[in-house]
Design a protein around this motif. Structure first.
Motif, mmCIF file in Angstrom:
data_model
loop_
_atom_site.group_PDB
_atom_site.id
_atom_site.type_symbol
_atom_site.label_atom_id
_atom_site.label_comp_id
_atom_site.label_asym_id
_atom_site.label_seq_id
_atom_site.Cartn_x
_atom_site.Cartn_y
_atom_site.Cartn_z
ATOM 1 N N LEU A 16 0.842 -1.095 -0.051
ATOM 2 C CA LEU A 16 0.050 0.100 -0.005
ATOM 3 C C LEU A 16 0.934 1.402 -0.082
ATOM 4 C CD1 LEU A 16 -2.676 -0.991 2.549
ATOM 5 C CD2 LEU A 16 -3.048 -0.951 0.206
ATOM 6 N N VAL A 17 1.912 1.095 0.799
ATOM 7 C CA VAL A 17 2.705 2.536 0.930
ATOM 8 C C VAL A 17 3.571 2.572 -0.577
ATOM 9 C CG1 VAL A 17 4.853 3.645 2.104
ATOM 10 C CG2 VAL A 17 2.771 2.428 3.672
ATOM 11 N N TYR A 22 4.573 5.558 -5.306
ATOM 12 C CA TYR A 22 4.704 5.459 -6.800
ATOM 13 C C TYR A 22 3.681 6.619 -7.516
ATOM 14 C CZ TYR A 22 3.966 4.203 -11.627
ATOM 15 O OH TYR A 22 3.597 3.921 -13.083
ATOM 16 N N PHE A 23 2.575 6.707 -7.144
ATOM 17 C CA PHE A 23 1.544 7.903 -7.599
ATOM 18 C C PHE A 23 2.204 9.061 -7.250
ATOM 19 C CE2 PHE A 23 -1.717 4.323 -7.438
ATOM 20 C CZ PHE A 23 -1.786 4.132 -8.855
ATOM 21 N N TYR A 24 2.709 9.383 -6.180
ATOM 22 C CA TYR A 24 3.262 10.423 -5.473
ATOM 23 C C TYR A 24 4.550 10.933 -6.283
ATOM 24 C CZ TYR A 24 5.438 14.212 -2.945
ATOM 25 O OH TYR A 24 6.224 15.278 -2.456
ATOM 26 N N LEU A 25 5.145 10.100 -6.610
ATOM 27 C CA LEU A 25 6.627 10.558 -7.554
ATOM 28 C C LEU A 25 6.041 10.628 -8.936
ATOM 29 C CD1 LEU A 25 9.242 7.829 -6.030
ATOM 30 C CD2 LEU A 25 8.973 10.316 -5.645
ATOM 31 N N SER A 26 4.967 9.958 -9.420
ATOM 32 C CA SER A 26 4.752 10.254 -10.846
ATOM 33 C C SER A 26 4.056 11.466 -10.859
ATOM 34 C CB SER A 26 3.946 8.945 -11.319
ATOM 35 O OG SER A 26 4.573 7.719 -11.294
ATOM 36 N N SER A 27 3.393 12.031 -9.974
ATOM 37 C CA SER A 27 2.447 13.085 -10.048
ATOM 38 C C SER A 27 3.279 14.448 -9.456
ATOM 39 C CB SER A 27 1.117 13.097 -9.126
ATOM 40 O OG SER A 27 1.688 12.944 -7.650
ATOM 41 N N ARG A 28 4.649 14.233 -9.505
ATOM 42 C CA ARG A 28 5.334 15.490 -8.978
ATOM 43 C C ARG A 28 5.260 16.480 -10.080
ATOM 44 N NH1 ARG A 28 11.099 13.901 -7.151
ATOM 45 N NH2 ARG A 28 11.125 12.816 -9.178
ATOM 46 N N ALA A 248 4.671 15.895 -20.652
ATOM 47 C CA ALA A 248 4.803 15.634 -18.835
ATOM 48 C C ALA A 248 3.729 16.223 -18.277
ATOM 49 C CB ALA A 248 6.237 16.186 -18.715
ATOM 50 N N ILE A 249 3.457 17.407 -18.485
ATOM 51 C CA ILE A 249 2.187 18.315 -17.708
ATOM 52 C C ILE A 249 1.133 17.139 -17.856
ATOM 53 C CG2 ILE A 249 0.776 20.038 -17.780
ATOM 54 C CD1 ILE A 249 2.944 21.778 -18.628
ATOM 55 N N ALA A 250 0.675 16.777 -18.985
ATOM 56 C CA ALA A 250 -0.682 15.870 -19.045
ATOM 57 C C ALA A 250 -0.347 14.496 -18.131
ATOM 58 C CB ALA A 250 -0.628 15.173 -20.432
ATOM 59 N N ASP A 251 0.897 13.799 -18.172
ATOM 60 C CA ASP A 251 1.054 12.739 -17.388
ATOM 61 C C ASP A 251 1.219 13.043 -15.703
ATOM 62 O OD1 ASP A 251 1.417 11.207 -19.694
ATOM 63 O OD2 ASP A 251 3.513 11.277 -19.508
ATOM 64 N N ALA A 252 1.325 14.169 -15.490
ATOM 65 C CA ALA A 252 1.528 14.640 -13.992
ATOM 66 C C ALA A 252 -0.034 14.796 -13.755
ATOM 67 C CB ALA A 252 2.064 15.809 -13.846
ATOM 68 N N GLU A 253 -0.810 15.297 -14.437
ATOM 69 C CA GLU A 253 -2.174 15.711 -14.163
ATOM 70 C C GLU A 253 -2.762 14.364 -13.915
ATOM 71 O OE1 GLU A 253 -3.801 18.593 -13.297
ATOM 72 O OE2 GLU A 253 -2.060 19.548 -13.515
ATOM 73 N N ARG A 254 -2.715 13.475 -14.890
ATOM 74 C CA ARG A 254 -3.406 12.127 -14.717
ATOM 75 C C ARG A 254 -2.868 11.326 -13.518
ATOM 76 N NH1 ARG A 254 -1.669 10.609 -19.049
ATOM 77 N NH2 ARG A 254 -0.129 9.078 -18.402
ATOM 78 N N TYR A 255 -1.644 11.447 -13.321
ATOM 79 C CA TYR A 255 -1.213 10.821 -11.904
ATOM 80 C C TYR A 255 -1.929 11.707 -10.593
ATOM 81 C CZ TYR A 255 1.700 7.121 -14.076
ATOM 82 O OH TYR A 255 2.070 6.143 -15.102
ATOM 83 N N ARG A 256 -1.937 12.837 -10.862
ATOM 84 C CA ARG A 256 -2.487 13.478 -9.590
ATOM 85 C C ARG A 256 -3.931 12.842 -9.305
ATOM 86 N NH1 ARG A 256 0.043 18.157 -11.946
ATOM 87 N NH2 ARG A 256 1.747 19.007 -10.965
ATOM 88 N N TYR A 258 -4.899 9.910 -10.019
ATOM 89 C CA TYR A 258 -4.850 8.750 -9.441
ATOM 90 C C TYR A 258 -4.429 8.846 -8.104
ATOM 91 C CZ TYR A 258 -4.787 6.905 -14.310
ATOM 92 O OH TYR A 258 -4.945 6.723 -15.428
ATOM 93 N N LEU A 259 -3.573 9.693 -7.522
ATOM 94 C CA LEU A 259 -2.949 10.035 -6.204
ATOM 95 C C LEU A 259 -4.333 10.246 -5.471
ATOM 96 C CD1 LEU A 259 -0.782 9.864 -4.292
ATOM 97 C CD2 LEU A 259 -0.218 12.267 -5.035
ATOM 98 N N LEU A 260 -5.148 11.219 -5.852
ATOM 99 C CA LEU A 260 -6.305 11.539 -5.281
ATOM 100 C C LEU A 260 -7.132 10.133 -4.750
ATOM 101 C CD1 LEU A 260 -7.836 13.993 -3.896
ATOM 102 C CD2 LEU A 260 -8.878 14.371 -6.187
ATOM 103 N N PHE A 261 -7.484 9.602 -5.572
ATOM 104 C CA PHE A 261 -8.360 8.479 -5.535
ATOM 105 C C PHE A 261 -7.754 7.635 -4.429
ATOM 106 C CE2 PHE A 261 -10.484 9.921 -9.375
ATOM 107 C CZ PHE A 261 -11.923 10.058 -9.021
ATOM 108 N N TYR A 262 -6.364 7.097 -4.741
ATOM 109 C CA TYR A 262 -5.664 6.274 -3.859
ATOM 110 C C TYR A 262 -5.594 6.743 -2.578
ATOM 111 C CZ TYR A 262 -2.189 2.491 -3.135
ATOM 112 O OH TYR A 262 -1.670 1.495 -2.476
ATOM 113 N N SER A 263 -5.348 7.925 -2.433
ATOM 114 C CA SER A 263 -5.238 8.651 -1.021
ATOM 115 C C SER A 263 -6.324 8.590 -0.233
ATOM 116 C CB SER A 263 -4.588 9.909 -0.908
ATOM 117 O OG SER A 263 -3.549 10.191 -1.621
#
Length: 597
Positions: A16-17, A22-28, A248-256, A258-263
């Motif tokens: 889980l951690v 992973y999502f956090y680093l990808s959404s930086r 890169a901006i588009a990927d970061a937004e997508r992972y953000r 994902y990070l929101l739902f996962y958090s």
């Protein structure tokens, strides 16, 4: 089973951690600074390329070539590429490498282009000068007939054709116009001009041919320089960087997202287990209160018993300290008596030598006084010869008397005897200092052989009449309390001396290394031995086989405690009527509290 369950929980938490990380680093956030530096680098490269293209434009227009340092520009371009585009995405690495090669190639062609432009301008100037010189040298045309056209001057038409062809070449430089210019220049030079015109015509023809050659070289240099595509590569790389930045901006937004739902999912899981943990904590608190109520009376009884035991232990320690001090005072009395006896002998040595020296001092003083008197008479010029002879005979007699009984040699021997006695006293004092040099609570590195030597010197009075054998091996220095170990060695040697007969008693002191981590000291005697029924009690406090008043029964007990506190052991082997061996085994690295690691 519990271990497997705990391992499963740990693995689940790690997964889980790890997912959240992973999502956090990808959404930086995208590194806007790096993108800005890359664009600034491209602008700098475009400025450098524009300066270089200015040289090409000047050469193309036939103007004076501007002064441009292509080597400095190449270094500046390399620095800009390394600092601004050195950390770009790997997908743009090939484009950056190609751009670097293009700039290097263009920098190499720049000096060649500038040289070609300068040569072309020089050829043009030479052509104009040669044309002016030829025009001056040409004779004036004859006068025109009435109503007719004036005839041309000799060779004027040929020179005009060369000049016209040169203008066509300058206007449209190329291989065809160059060949035509060379052809008319050759015709002019082979026309057989008279002597006054031969030089100017030859110079004009050579200048025309040189102009054609310089123009062809200039065109070739311009073509090579123009074929190096730096501006298109800069535009391509700029578009690639913009595209990568947008992706890169588009990927970061997508992972953000994902990070929101996962958090949110993790918060639900953490909330559930926090609620379960709170329930468990409430249960534990309730049980702890019950246990605390049950243990209050037990703790009170334990405290009372602990205080009683502490008081008893304190009294026991005080009694033990008093007994140990008593044993130490007994050993100290024996040691002081032995040291006093050992010091008296060399002290009598020194006193006797000094008394003998004192008896010789008046004789030396008389000889010195008579010699000074003789020297004074010799210094005076009015000295009587008979008096001088009598004084000389008196000094000679004194000197002969001293030589006859070797007074100086005797004094030298007496001084040597005194120094020997003083050295012996110093040796005893040094041994006494080494024997008790440190406080019992101080830990230091210690040479066991030196401790044995000091102990034997201190206990020499006890060992009188005994045959002592020293077999001291090569030992490493050990960590210990030296004064305590010296007390152990003195006690064992004293016991061995007391157990052996006055005549024929043999005591052997041996040191050795049984293994790399320990040293051993053997004290062996040929005394009466220890019976088996007594051997088990010799380390018990207050046990002694000596008469009342001659021993406290604490010597071996104290030795045992000292060696045990150092992490060592004392072994004893004895045969009745044959002798006894005490073996002390000590660790090289002390286990005492505060020992050096």
């Amino acid at each position: 089973m519990k271990a497997l369950r705990a391992l499963a929980w740990v693995l689940a938490a790690a997964v889980l951690v790890g997912g959240w990380v992973y999502f956090y680093l990808s959404s930086r956030a995208v590194d806007l600074g790096a993108h800005t530096r890359a664009l600034a680098a491209l602008r700098s490269l475009a400025e450098i390329d524009h300066r270089w293209d200015g040289v090409a434009r000047a050469v193309q227009a036939g103007e004076t070539t501007p002064a441009v340092d292509f080597a400095a520009g190449q270094r500046e371009a390399a620095q800009v590429l390394a600092s601004g585009l050195g950390a770009t995405d790997p997908t743009t690495g090939q484009s950056v490498a190609a751009l670097r090669r293009a700039f290097d190639e263009k920098a190499a062609l720049g000096p060649k282009l500038a040289a070609a432009g300068t040569a072309y301008l020089g050829a043009l100037k030479e052509f104009d000068a040669a044309r002016a010189a030829l025009a001056t040298a040409l004779p004036d045309a004859p006068p025109a007939p009435k109503g007719g056209t004036p005839p041309d001057a000799p060779f004027a038409g040929d020179s005009l054709r060369v000049e016209a062809q040169a203008l066509r070449f300058v206007a449209t430089p190329g291989p065809d116009t160059a060949r035509a210019l060379v052809a008319v220049a050759d015709e002019l030079s082979t026309a057989g001009a008279p002597e006054p015109l031969a030089g100017p015509i030859a110079r004009f023809a050579d200048a025309s041919r040189a102009l054609a050659s310089a123009g062809i070289a200039r065109g070739k240099a311009l073509d090579e320089f123009a074929n190096v595509s730096t501006a298109p590569r800069l535009d391509t790389l700029s578009r690639v960087l913009e595209r990568d930045y947008g992706n890169a901006i588009a990927d970061a937004e997508r992972y953000r997202i994902y990070l929101l739902f996962y958090s949110g999912f993790l918060l639900v899981v953490i909330g559930y287990y926090a609620w379960k943990l709170a329930e468990s904590l409430r249960t534990i608190r309730r049980i702890n209160v019950e246990l605390q109520d049950a243990n209050e009376t037990l703790e009170q009884r334990v405290d009372e018993r602990t205080r009683e035991l502490s008081d008893a232990m304190q009294r026991l320690k005080q009694s033990e300290a008093m007994l140990i001090q008593s044993e130490k005072m007994s050993s100290l009395g024996q040691m002081v008596a032995g040291v006093a006896h050992e010091v008296n002998t060399p002290l009598a040595y020194v006193k006797s030598s000094l008394d003998a020296v004192d008896t010789r001092l008046p004789e030396i003083a008389d000889m010195t006084a008579e010699t000074e008197r003789l020297l004074g008479m010799l210094e005076r010029a009015d000295a009587d010869e008979e008096t001088l002879a009598a004084q000389f005979a008196r000094v000679t007699g004194l000197v002969a008397g001293m030589k006859s009984h070797d007074a100086l040699g005797e004094l030298r021997g007496l001084v040597g005897d005194g120094r020997h006695g003083i050295q012996r006293i110093a040796e005893i004092v040094t041994s006494l200092r080494d024997f008790s040099r440190l406080d019992r609570s101080k830990i230091a590195e210690f040479d066991v052989n030196e401790g044995i030597e000091s102990t034997l010197v201190i206990g020499r009075n006890v060992l009188k009449g005994k045959h002592l054998r020293k077999e001291l091996g090569r030992l490493p220095r050990i960590e210990c309390m030296p004064s305590q170990l010296n007390q152990v060695f003195l006690n064992l040697v004293t016991n061995a001396a007391q157990a052996t007969p006055d005549q024929g008693g043999v005591i052997t002191v041996r040191t050795r290394v049984p293994d790399p981590a320990h040293v051993a000291v053997d004290v062996i005697d040929n005394g009466h031995g220890i019976p088996p029924e007594i051997r088990k009690k010799i380390f018990d406090p207050f046990f002694t086989t000596k008469e009342v008043g001659k021993g406290t029964g604490l010597g071996l007990s104290i030795c045992y405690k000292i060696v045990e506190s150092h992490g060592g052991r004392i072994d004893v082997e004895s045969d009745v009527g044959q002798g006894t061996r005490f073996t002390v085994v000590l660790p090289v690295k002390s286990k005492l509290e505060g020992a050096a690691a």
